[in-house]
Enzyme design. Structure first.
Site, PDB file in Angstrom:
ATOM      1  N   CYS A 238       0.837  -1.204   0.000  1.00 12.69           N
ATOM      2  CA  CYS A 238       0.000   0.000   0.000  1.00 12.69           C
ATOM      3  C   CYS A 238       0.867   1.248   0.000  1.00 12.69           C
ATOM      4  O   CYS A 238       1.706   1.443   0.881  1.00 12.69           O
ATOM      5  CB  CYS A 238      -0.929   0.002   1.215  1.00 12.69           C
ATOM      6  SG  CYS A 238      -1.945   1.489   1.344  1.00 12.69           S
TER       7      CYS A 238
ATOM      8  N   TYR B 205      -7.304   4.549  -9.462  1.00 12.29           N
ATOM      9  CA  TYR B 205      -7.087   3.680  -8.297  1.00 12.29           C
ATOM     10  C   TYR B 205      -8.053   2.493  -8.341  1.00 12.29           C
ATOM     11  O   TYR B 205      -7.658   1.347  -8.114  1.00 12.29           O
ATOM     12  CB  TYR B 205      -7.287   4.488  -7.020  1.00 12.29           C
ATOM     13  CG  TYR B 205      -7.093   3.691  -5.749  1.00 12.29           C
ATOM     14  CD1 TYR B 205      -5.823   3.317  -5.320  1.00 12.29           C
ATOM     15  CD2 TYR B 205      -8.184   3.332  -4.959  1.00 12.29           C
ATOM     16  CE1 TYR B 205      -5.635   2.602  -4.148  1.00 12.29           C
ATOM     17  CE2 TYR B 205      -8.018   2.615  -3.792  1.00 12.29           C
ATOM     18  CZ  TYR B 205      -6.738   2.262  -3.384  1.00 12.29           C
ATOM     19  OH  TYR B 205      -6.561   1.548  -2.218  1.00 12.29           O
TER      20      TYR B 205
ATOM     21  N   GLU C  79       1.246  -0.525  -6.956  1.00 15.63           N
ATOM     22  CA  GLU C  79       1.296   0.792  -6.318  1.00 15.63           C
ATOM     23  C   GLU C  79       2.751   1.156  -6.061  1.00 15.63           C
ATOM     24  O   GLU C  79       3.511   0.379  -5.473  1.00 15.63           O
ATOM     25  CB  GLU C  79       0.502   0.781  -5.010  1.00 15.63           C
ATOM     26  CG  GLU C  79      -0.978   0.526  -5.217  1.00 15.63           C
ATOM     27  CD  GLU C  79      -1.810   0.671  -3.947  1.00 15.63           C
ATOM     28  OE1 GLU C  79      -1.294   1.197  -2.944  1.00 15.63           O
ATOM     29  OE2 GLU C  79      -2.983   0.255  -3.971  1.00 15.63           O
TER      30      GLU C  79
ATOM     31  N   ASP D 196      -3.148  -7.119   2.643  1.00 16.25           N
ATOM     32  CA  ASP D 196      -3.477  -6.496   1.359  1.00 16.25           C
ATOM     33  C   ASP D 196      -3.100  -7.463   0.248  1.00 16.25           C
ATOM     34  O   ASP D 196      -1.911  -7.751   0.044  1.00 16.25           O
ATOM     35  CB  ASP D 196      -2.719  -5.176   1.185  1.00 16.25           C
ATOM     36  CG  ASP D 196      -3.167  -4.115   2.171  1.00 16.25           C
ATOM     37  OD1 ASP D 196      -4.352  -4.104   2.539  1.00 16.25           O
ATOM     38  OD2 ASP D 196      -2.322  -3.287   2.572  1.00 16.25           O
TER      39      ASP D 196
ATOM     40  N   TYR E  22      -0.202  -4.904  -5.002  1.00 14.10           N
ATOM     41  CA  TYR E  22       0.587  -4.791  -3.771  1.00 14.10           C
ATOM     42  C   TYR E  22       1.928  -5.505  -3.882  1.00 14.10           C
ATOM     43  O   TYR E  22       2.633  -5.662  -2.891  1.00 14.10           O
ATOM     44  CB  TYR E  22      -0.197  -5.352  -2.592  1.00 14.10           C
ATOM     45  CG  TYR E  22      -1.483  -4.609  -2.315  1.00 14.10           C
ATOM     46  CD1 TYR E  22      -1.474  -3.263  -1.940  1.00 14.10           C
ATOM     47  CD2 TYR E  22      -2.721  -5.249  -2.454  1.00 14.10           C
ATOM     48  CE1 TYR E  22      -2.655  -2.581  -1.700  1.00 14.10           C
ATOM     49  CE2 TYR E  22      -3.906  -4.568  -2.213  1.00 14.10           C
ATOM     50  CZ  TYR E  22      -3.867  -3.241  -1.841  1.00 14.10           C
ATOM     51  OH  TYR E  22      -5.037  -2.564  -1.599  1.00 14.10           O
TER      52      TYR E  22
ATOM     53  N   CYS F  82      -2.200   2.167   7.624  1.00 11.74           N
ATOM     54  CA  CYS F  82      -0.842   1.966   7.128  1.00 11.74           C
ATOM     55  C   CYS F  82      -0.531   0.479   7.211  1.00 11.74           C
ATOM     56  O   CYS F  82      -0.429  -0.072   8.313  1.00 11.74           O
ATOM     57  CB  CYS F  82       0.170   2.763   7.946  1.00 11.74           C
ATOM     58  SG  CYS F  82       1.886   2.447   7.478  1.00 11.74           S
TER      59      CYS F  82
ATOM     60  N   CYS G  27      18.915  -5.606   6.619  1.00 13.00           N
ATOM     61  CA  CYS G  27      19.559  -5.690   5.320  1.00 13.00           C
ATOM     62  C   CYS G  27      21.044  -5.367   5.488  1.00 13.00           C
ATOM     63  O   CYS G  27      21.391  -4.362   6.113  1.00 13.00           O
ATOM     64  CB  CYS G  27      18.920  -4.717   4.341  1.00 13.00           C
ATOM     65  SG  CYS G  27      19.661  -4.732   2.711  1.00 13.00           S
TER      66      CYS G  27
END
Length: 217
Positions: free
Chosen positions: A54, A85, A97, A132, A137, A200, A209
């Site tokens: 998202c 959208y 997105e 999602d 996504y 969110c 990472c």
């Protein structure tokens, strides 16, 4: 074209929605910085397009990062020109997105941008991010030059080793050259700046990472 099959795999180009010849309306300016939302990339800066699920929460990660000069959200990686959208959410455009990130390499390196990307979401989930679900996504890095493309692929290899060690799955991130980017509607630009308590869906794996750490011999 709203068949759920298109939520789990990218639609063939010849079956995608036709879209339109003119862009959909978007915000005139960035809600946080006040810059033209479509501002070009200034000389000496760099831009890259990133998909972390998202785009509401994904964009906030970057506009809050020192060294990022501009952000905007939109759609890319698919077929339909100038999608809405609602169309993108059907899975019938092929787009994901995206966040357009323009950054100053003197303040924020490409490796640091990629580190934010990898740690900001779960790149192993295929056509979803958390709850999602759908091709819109999917995780993606769309590079604007060969240096970015090589760096993204190298970073993916290093991060995969860390994910393997943590017992997680294979990276499914799409890493390729950037194609057309279509700006999302005004209500999606800097959404969480205008709606601080809004949804969110961003969440990482918790695996660090290793970009920035020296490689072992």
């Amino acid at each position: 074209m709203s068949d759920p099959v298109w939520k789990s795999r990218i639609i063939p180009a010849d079956q995608a929605l036709p879209g339109r010849s003119t862009p959909v309306a978007t915000a005139p300016t960035h809600f946080v910085t006040g810059r033209d939302i479509r501002v070009g990339c200034p000389a000496g800066m760099a831009e890259i397009y990133l998909g972390l699920g998202c785009f509401w929460g994904a964009e906030r990660i970057f506009w809050e990062t020192p060294g990022v000069w501009h952000t905007a959200v939109g759609y890319g990686g698919g077929t339909t020109p100038n999608p809405t959208y609602a169309e993108t959410c059907t899975g019938a455009t092929g787009h994901t997105e995206l966040v357009r990130v323009v950054f100053d390499p003197d303040q924020l390196s490409l490796d640091q941008v990629l580190k934010l990307f990898w740690e900001g979401h779960d790149p192993t989930q295929g056509m979803r991010q958390g709850n999602d679900r759908g091709t819109q996504y999917r995780s993606a890095i769309y590079a604007t030059n060969a240096t970015q493309l090589a760096a993204a692929r190298a970073a993916a290899e290093r991060y995969q080793a860390e994910l393997d060690a943590a017992g997680l799955g294979a990276i499914t991130t799409e890493i390729t050259e950037a194609g057309p980017f279509y700006y999302a509607e005004q209500e999606h630009q800097q959404y969480l700046a205008r709606n601080p308590s809004g949804y969110c869906g961003i969440g990482g794996t918790g695996v660090v990472c290793p970009i920035g750490r020296p490689t072992t011999a």
